[in-house]
Design a protein around this motif. Structure first.
Motif, PDB file in Angstrom:
ATOM      1  N   ALA A 137       0.844  -1.206   0.000  1.00  0.00           N
ATOM      2  CA  ALA A 137       0.000   0.000   0.000  1.00  0.00           C
ATOM      3  C   ALA A 137       0.875   1.250   0.000  1.00  0.00           C
ATOM      4  CB  ALA A 137      -0.939  -0.021   1.205  1.00  0.00           C
ATOM      5  N   ARG A 138       1.942   1.242   0.794  1.00  0.00           N
ATOM      6  CA  ARG A 138       2.865   2.391   0.838  1.00  0.00           C
ATOM      7  C   ARG A 138       3.477   2.620  -0.542  1.00  0.00           C
ATOM      8  NH1 ARG A 138       6.418   0.451   4.127  1.00  0.00           N
ATOM      9  NH2 ARG A 138       5.139   0.868   5.950  1.00  0.00           N
ATOM     10  N   GLU A 139       3.878   1.552  -1.231  1.00  0.00           N
ATOM     11  CA  GLU A 139       4.439   1.661  -2.581  1.00  0.00           C
ATOM     12  C   GLU A 139       3.467   2.325  -3.546  1.00  0.00           C
ATOM     13  OE1 GLU A 139       5.343  -2.379  -3.621  1.00  0.00           O
ATOM     14  OE2 GLU A 139       6.987  -2.516  -2.169  1.00  0.00           O
ATOM     15  N   ARG A 140       2.187   2.164  -3.285  1.00  0.00           N
ATOM     16  CA  ARG A 140       1.150   2.756  -4.142  1.00  0.00           C
ATOM     17  C   ARG A 140       0.747   4.154  -3.686  1.00  0.00           C
ATOM     18  NH1 ARG A 140       0.327  -2.738  -4.250  1.00  0.00           N
ATOM     19  NH2 ARG A 140      -0.150  -3.637  -6.291  1.00  0.00           N
ATOM     20  N   GLY A 141       1.436   4.679  -2.692  1.00  0.00           N
ATOM     21  CA  GLY A 141       1.208   6.053  -2.278  1.00  0.00           C
ATOM     22  C   GLY A 141       0.229   6.266  -1.145  1.00  0.00           C
ATOM     23  N   PHE A 142      -0.218   5.218  -0.486  1.00  0.00           N
ATOM     24  CA  PHE A 142      -1.122   5.385   0.647  1.00  0.00           C
ATOM     25  C   PHE A 142      -0.334   5.882   1.863  1.00  0.00           C
ATOM     26  CE2 PHE A 142      -3.463   2.451  -2.001  1.00  0.00           C
ATOM     27  CZ  PHE A 142      -4.770   2.865  -1.858  1.00  0.00           C
ATOM     28  N   PRO A 143      -0.928   6.744   2.683  1.00  0.00           N
ATOM     29  CA  PRO A 143      -0.251   7.256   3.881  1.00  0.00           C
ATOM     30  C   PRO A 143      -0.307   6.229   5.017  1.00  0.00           C
ATOM     31  CG  PRO A 143      -2.425   8.216   3.730  1.00  0.00           C
ATOM     32  CD  PRO A 143      -2.238   7.360   2.488  1.00  0.00           C
ATOM     33  N   THR A 144       0.458   5.163   4.876  1.00  0.00           N
ATOM     34  CA  THR A 144       0.373   4.035   5.811  1.00  0.00           C
ATOM     35  C   THR A 144       0.821   4.379   7.226  1.00  0.00           C
ATOM     36  OG1 THR A 144       2.529   3.244   5.080  1.00  0.00           O
ATOM     37  CG2 THR A 144       0.588   2.320   3.974  1.00  0.00           C
ATOM     38  N   GLU A 145       1.541   5.498   7.391  1.00  0.00           N
ATOM     39  CA  GLU A 145       1.928   5.899   8.749  1.00  0.00           C
ATOM     40  C   GLU A 145       0.696   6.234   9.582  1.00  0.00           C
ATOM     41  OE1 GLU A 145       1.671   9.462   6.198  1.00  0.00           O
ATOM     42  OE2 GLU A 145       2.727   7.557   5.967  1.00  0.00           O
ATOM     43  N   GLY A 146      -0.441   6.469   8.936  1.00  0.00           N
ATOM     44  CA  GLY A 146      -1.679   6.774   9.640  1.00  0.00           C
ATOM     45  C   GLY A 146      -2.561   5.563   9.898  1.00  0.00           C
ATOM     46  N   LEU A 147      -2.087   4.373   9.535  1.00  0.00           N
ATOM     47  CA  LEU A 147      -2.910   3.179   9.741  1.00  0.00           C
ATOM     48  C   LEU A 147      -3.161   2.916  11.222  1.00  0.00           C
ATOM     49  CD1 LEU A 147      -1.605   0.581   7.140  1.00  0.00           C
ATOM     50  CD2 LEU A 147      -3.922   1.488   7.315  1.00  0.00           C
ATOM     51  N   ILE A 148      -4.367   2.529  11.511  1.00  0.00           N
ATOM     52  CA  ILE A 148      -4.772   2.111  12.849  1.00  0.00           C
ATOM     53  C   ILE A 148      -4.842   0.597  12.834  1.00  0.00           C
ATOM     54  CG2 ILE A 148      -6.690   2.081  14.491  1.00  0.00           C
ATOM     55  CD1 ILE A 148      -7.474   4.838  13.308  1.00  0.00           C
ATOM     56  N   LEU A 149      -4.121  -0.049  13.743  1.00  0.00           N
ATOM     57  CA  LEU A 149      -4.250  -1.489  13.901  1.00  0.00           C
ATOM     58  C   LEU A 149      -5.489  -1.708  14.783  1.00  0.00           C
ATOM     59  CD1 LEU A 149      -0.541  -2.552  14.427  1.00  0.00           C
ATOM     60  CD2 LEU A 149      -1.882  -2.493  12.311  1.00  0.00           C
ATOM     61  N   VAL A 150      -6.455  -2.404  14.240  1.00  0.00           N
ATOM     62  CA  VAL A 150      -7.762  -2.503  14.886  1.00  0.00           C
ATOM     63  C   VAL A 150      -7.704  -3.437  16.092  1.00  0.00           C
ATOM     64  CG1 VAL A 150     -10.197  -3.106  14.547  1.00  0.00           C
ATOM     65  CG2 VAL A 150      -8.906  -2.022  12.709  1.00  0.00           C
ATOM     66  N   GLU A 151      -8.123  -2.897  17.218  1.00  0.00           N
ATOM     67  CA  GLU A 151      -8.179  -3.664  18.451  1.00  0.00           C
ATOM     68  C   GLU A 151      -9.313  -4.680  18.355  1.00  0.00           C
ATOM     69  OE1 GLU A 151      -8.981  -2.594  23.119  1.00  0.00           O
ATOM     70  OE2 GLU A 151      -8.055  -1.074  21.838  1.00  0.00           O
ATOM     71  N   ARG A 152      -9.100  -5.873  18.869  1.00  0.00           N
ATOM     72  CA  ARG A 152     -10.087  -6.949  18.754  1.00  0.00           C
ATOM     73  C   ARG A 152     -10.786  -7.241  20.084  1.00  0.00           C
ATOM     74  NH1 ARG A 152     -11.153  -6.925  14.044  1.00  0.00           N
ATOM     75  NH2 ARG A 152     -12.727  -8.385  14.675  1.00  0.00           N
ATOM     76  N   GLU A 153     -10.079  -7.028  21.195  1.00  0.00           N
ATOM     77  CA  GLU A 153     -10.618  -7.417  22.489  1.00  0.00           C
ATOM     78  C   GLU A 153     -11.660  -6.414  22.989  1.00  0.00           C
ATOM     79  OE1 GLU A 153      -8.939  -8.411  26.912  1.00  0.00           O
ATOM     80  OE2 GLU A 153      -7.684  -8.888  25.175  1.00  0.00           O
ATOM     81  N   LEU A 154     -12.836  -6.926  23.305  1.00  0.00           N
ATOM     82  CA  LEU A 154     -13.914  -6.072  23.801  1.00  0.00           C
ATOM     83  C   LEU A 154     -13.691  -5.756  25.271  1.00  0.00           C
ATOM     84  CD1 LEU A 154     -17.045  -7.769  22.203  1.00  0.00           C
ATOM     85  CD2 LEU A 154     -15.717  -5.842  21.327  1.00  0.00           C
ATOM     86  N   PRO A 155     -13.933  -4.500  25.649  1.00  0.00           N
ATOM     87  CA  PRO A 155     -13.763  -4.135  27.062  1.00  0.00           C
ATOM     88  C   PRO A 155     -14.947  -4.630  27.892  1.00  0.00           C
ATOM     89  CG  PRO A 155     -14.611  -2.276  25.837  1.00  0.00           C
ATOM     90  CD  PRO A 155     -14.344  -3.384  24.830  1.00  0.00           C
ATOM     91  N   PRO A 156     -14.748  -4.781  29.196  1.00  0.00           N
ATOM     92  CA  PRO A 156     -15.899  -5.115  30.040  1.00  0.00           C
ATOM     93  C   PRO A 156     -16.829  -3.901  30.107  1.00  0.00           C
ATOM     94  CG  PRO A 156     -13.944  -4.721  31.389  1.00  0.00           C
ATOM     95  CD  PRO A 156     -13.511  -4.641  29.940  1.00  0.00           C
ATOM     96  N   CYS A 157     -18.080  -4.153  30.024  1.00  0.00           N
ATOM     97  CA  CYS A 157     -19.055  -3.044  30.062  1.00  0.00           C
ATOM     98  C   CYS A 157     -19.973  -3.179  31.244  1.00  0.00           C
ATOM     99  CB  CYS A 157     -19.888  -3.035  28.785  1.00  0.00           C
ATOM    100  SG  CYS A 157     -18.928  -2.586  27.331  1.00  0.00           S
TER     101      CYS A 157
END
Length: 178
Positions: free
Chosen positions: A158-178
């Motif tokens: 994606a970076r090679e194609r010009g996407f601003p990958t420094e802004g990527l968010i790694l998506v959290e998977r674990e749900l918090p206790p509510c």
């Protein structure tokens, strides 16, 4: 009213179709098999957008509509509200169904581009997807956790194609206790 609507739609049509394109230099996967792409995908990483801001454990589920288009159900957990949010949309192929370039709508007649530009063609286990501009990027996987080497390779492509990958968010998977 009808006399005004036709010219207005004619003027807006080029603007609306511009939103369904792919970023320059980002080619869709060919030899795409939509039926293999159907099912649930987990969001591994994304560029931030207001419509997903703060969501964790995000998934996208794809299935066929009776008319042959694709039903899209995006779902994510909002830890601030301790609640799930869901958006249902519709996708249609821009041309050849063997080319992974679709238009997706969650808001009536307004469509945005959806271009799969990297895909595990053997197992359909991971994908990199662009929106109509380089401001939209998603790394998806069938499993909640994607091998870090595969993830890093997709980010590098994606970076090679010009996407601003420094802004990527790694998506959290674990749900918090509510």
């Amino acid at each position: 009213m009808k006399r005004l609507l036709a010219p207005l739609l004619a003027c807006l049509s080029p603007l609306l179709s511009a939103c369904t394109g792919s970023p320059e230099g980002v080619a869709p996967v060919t030899g795409f098999e939509a039926d293999r792409y159907l099912g649930t995908w987990h969001e591994v990483a994304r560029l931030d957008h207001r419509f997903e801001r703060g969501l964790i454990a995000v998934t996208a589920a794809y299935s066929r509509n009776p008319d042959g288009s694709i039903k899209v159900v995006n779902r994510g957990f909002d830890p601030q509200k301790c609640a799930w949010r869901e958006a249902v949309g519709r996708a249609k192929f821009m041309a050849d169904p063997a080319t992974a370039h679709l238009a997706v709508s969650f808001f009536g007649p307004f469509y945005g581009g959806y271009t799969v530009f990297e895909l595990d063609k053997e197992a359909y286990a991971w994908a990199a997807v662009a929106g109509p501009s380089r401001d939209y990027l998603w790394i998806l996987a069938r499993d909640p956790a994607l091998d870090e080497g595969v993830r890093d390779r997709l980010i590098a492509r994606a970076r090679e194609r010009g996407f601003p990958t420094e802004g990527l968010i790694l998506v959290e998977r674990e749900l918090p206790p509510c």
